[in-house]
Design a protein around this motif. Structure first.
Motif, PDB file in Angstrom:
ATOM      1  N   GLY A 111     -77.510  49.088  85.981  1.00  0.00           N
ATOM      2  CA  GLY A 111     -77.631  50.392  86.620  1.00  0.00           C
ATOM      3  C   GLY A 111     -76.399  50.831  87.394  1.00  0.00           C
ATOM      4  N   ARG A 112     -75.326  50.062  87.367  1.00  0.00           N
ATOM      5  CA  ARG A 112     -74.091  50.436  88.058  1.00  0.00           C
ATOM      6  C   ARG A 112     -73.022  50.812  87.052  1.00  0.00           C
ATOM      7  NH1 ARG A 112     -72.151  46.862  92.782  1.00  0.00           N
ATOM      8  NH2 ARG A 112     -70.897  48.729  93.038  1.00  0.00           N
ATOM      9  N   THR A 113     -72.248  51.823  87.406  1.00  0.00           N
ATOM     10  CA  THR A 113     -71.129  52.273  86.586  1.00  0.00           C
ATOM     11  C   THR A 113     -69.857  51.671  87.162  1.00  0.00           C
ATOM     12  OG1 THR A 113     -72.279  54.312  86.052  1.00  0.00           O
ATOM     13  CG2 THR A 113     -69.891  54.305  85.762  1.00  0.00           C
ATOM     14  N   MET A 114     -69.196  50.848  86.342  1.00  0.00           N
ATOM     15  CA  MET A 114     -67.993  50.144  86.781  1.00  0.00           C
ATOM     16  C   MET A 114     -66.849  50.489  85.832  1.00  0.00           C
ATOM     17  SD  MET A 114     -69.462  48.422  89.222  1.00  0.00           S
ATOM     18  CE  MET A 114     -68.869  46.844  89.716  1.00  0.00           C
ATOM     19  N   GLY A 115     -65.627  50.348  86.301  1.00  0.00           N
ATOM     20  CA  GLY A 115     -64.459  50.601  85.475  1.00  0.00           C
ATOM     21  C   GLY A 115     -63.672  49.330  85.231  1.00  0.00           C
ATOM     22  N   LEU A 116     -63.001  49.263  84.064  1.00  0.00           N
ATOM     23  CA  LEU A 116     -62.071  48.173  83.809  1.00  0.00           C
ATOM     24  C   LEU A 116     -60.891  48.374  84.753  1.00  0.00           C
ATOM     25  CD1 LEU A 116     -61.683  45.702  81.963  1.00  0.00           C
ATOM     26  CD2 LEU A 116     -60.324  47.178  80.463  1.00  0.00           C
ATOM     27  N   ASP A 117     -60.553  47.356  85.523  1.00  0.00           N
ATOM     28  CA  ASP A 117     -59.723  47.484  86.717  1.00  0.00           C
ATOM     29  C   ASP A 117     -58.685  46.363  86.758  1.00  0.00           C
ATOM     30  OD1 ASP A 117     -60.028  48.510  89.873  1.00  0.00           O
ATOM     31  OD2 ASP A 117     -59.539  46.384  89.753  1.00  0.00           O
ATOM     32  N   VAL A 118     -57.464  46.698  87.181  1.00  0.00           N
ATOM     33  CA  VAL A 118     -56.438  45.694  87.459  1.00  0.00           C
ATOM     34  C   VAL A 118     -56.714  45.172  88.868  1.00  0.00           C
ATOM     35  CG1 VAL A 118     -53.980  45.277  87.769  1.00  0.00           C
ATOM     36  CG2 VAL A 118     -54.766  46.831  85.971  1.00  0.00           C
ATOM     37  N   GLU A 119     -57.013  43.887  88.968  1.00  0.00           N
ATOM     38  CA  GLU A 119     -57.406  43.275  90.237  1.00  0.00           C
ATOM     39  C   GLU A 119     -56.379  43.537  91.339  1.00  0.00           C
ATOM     40  OE1 GLU A 119     -59.363  39.060  91.422  1.00  0.00           O
ATOM     41  OE2 GLU A 119     -57.460  38.938  90.331  1.00  0.00           O
ATOM     42  N   GLY A 120     -56.864  44.090  92.456  1.00  0.00           N
ATOM     43  CA  GLY A 120     -56.016  44.324  93.620  1.00  0.00           C
ATOM     44  C   GLY A 120     -54.855  45.262  93.375  1.00  0.00           C
ATOM     45  N   SER A 121     -54.921  46.063  92.336  1.00  0.00           N
ATOM     46  CA  SER A 121     -53.813  46.943  91.928  1.00  0.00           C
ATOM     47  C   SER A 121     -52.536  46.150  91.719  1.00  0.00           C
ATOM     48  CB  SER A 121     -53.594  48.062  92.963  1.00  0.00           C
ATOM     49  OG  SER A 121     -54.716  48.898  93.024  1.00  0.00           O
ATOM     50  N   GLY A 122     -52.675  44.896  91.302  1.00  0.00           N
ATOM     51  CA  GLY A 122     -51.530  44.015  91.112  1.00  0.00           C
ATOM     52  C   GLY A 122     -50.542  44.541  90.093  1.00  0.00           C
ATOM     53  N   LYS A 123     -49.299  44.146  90.254  1.00  0.00           N
ATOM     54  CA  LYS A 123     -48.236  44.608  89.371  1.00  0.00           C
ATOM     55  C   LYS A 123     -47.462  43.456  88.738  1.00  0.00           C
ATOM     56  CE  LYS A 123     -47.698  49.012  91.723  1.00  0.00           C
ATOM     57  NZ  LYS A 123     -48.517  49.742  90.802  1.00  0.00           N
ATOM     58  N   ALA A 124     -47.881  42.227  88.975  1.00  0.00           N
ATOM     59  CA  ALA A 124     -47.164  41.064  88.459  1.00  0.00           C
ATOM     60  C   ALA A 124     -47.825  40.527  87.191  1.00  0.00           C
ATOM     61  CB  ALA A 124     -47.132  39.967  89.517  1.00  0.00           C
ATOM     62  N   PRO A 125     -47.025  39.975  86.268  1.00  0.00           N
ATOM     63  CA  PRO A 125     -47.623  39.298  85.125  1.00  0.00           C
ATOM     64  C   PRO A 125     -48.608  38.231  85.616  1.00  0.00           C
ATOM     65  CG  PRO A 125     -45.261  39.518  84.808  1.00  0.00           C
ATOM     66  CD  PRO A 125     -45.557  39.940  86.226  1.00  0.00           C
TER      67      PRO A 125
END
Length: 188
Positions: free
Chosen positions: A152-166
């Motif tokens: 029942g929750r709408t979630m998005g595919l997300d980059v954890e913590g807005s991280g920018k490192a490989p």
């Protein structure tokens, strides 16, 4: 499909329909066969059924969605883009969302089961469950939110913590349409 802020829902399937109940808040655009042949700006594509792409988060376009290994439960994270099959994803329209199949393993992009923010993305055998079906949210400029609905929750595919490192993990998170939840599909 639950109403989600920002952008328009293309529909619960890739090319139309409303997921079996009511009317879609914003109808899907008519199919345009040219958009999966000719790229949009910066080599971006519409995520067309049966086509294979590399996926990049808008927040870190120089990194690609990558499977660490081909086995069930393999970590999915961002890594420097290369031509390996572990960074190639084929779109399969289910009629009720899309499934992204990893070219190297043949396994689906999968979110650990549950309606909790922070559950990680992984590879898993395709079973067609809600945790493997993504609904495309058109954000304009060939940028897309990939929405998963669990419990029942709408979630998005997300980059954890807005991280920018490989090596930054990918997860599900409450959908808020920021650049770390906007995805670009480029030629693979």
């Amino acid at each position: 499909m639950q109403e989600v802020p920002n952008g328009k829902v293309l529909s619960s399937s890739l090319w139309g329909g409303n997921g079996g109940g009511g009317s879609a808040p914003n109808p899907a655009p008519a199919p345009n066969p040219g958009r999966d042949v000719a790229p949009g700006p910066f080599g971006r594509f519409y995520p067309s059924n049966g086509k294979t792409f590399q996926l990049h988060a808008l927040s870190v376009p120089d990194l690609c969605l990558d499977a660490a290994s081909p086995g069930n439960g393999a970590v999915v994270y961002l890594h420097k883009c290369h031509d390996g099959a572990n960074q190639k994803w084929t779109v399969q329209d289910t009629g009720n969302g899309i499934i992204l199949i990893n070219k190297q393993s043949g396994r689906a992009l999968d979110i650990q089961v549950g309606p909790v923010a922070g559950l990680k993305a992984q590879l898993y055998d395709r079973h067609g469950g809600a945790n493997q079906k993504f609904h495309i949210r058109d954000m304009g400029n060939y940028e897309y939110g990939l929405i998963v609905e669990q419990g029942g929750r709408t979630m998005g595919l997300d980059v954890e913590g807005s991280g920018k490192a490989p090596g930054t993990r990918v997860q599900q998170w409450t959908y808020h349409a920021t650049p770390n939840q906007r995805w670009l599909f480029t030629a693979a």
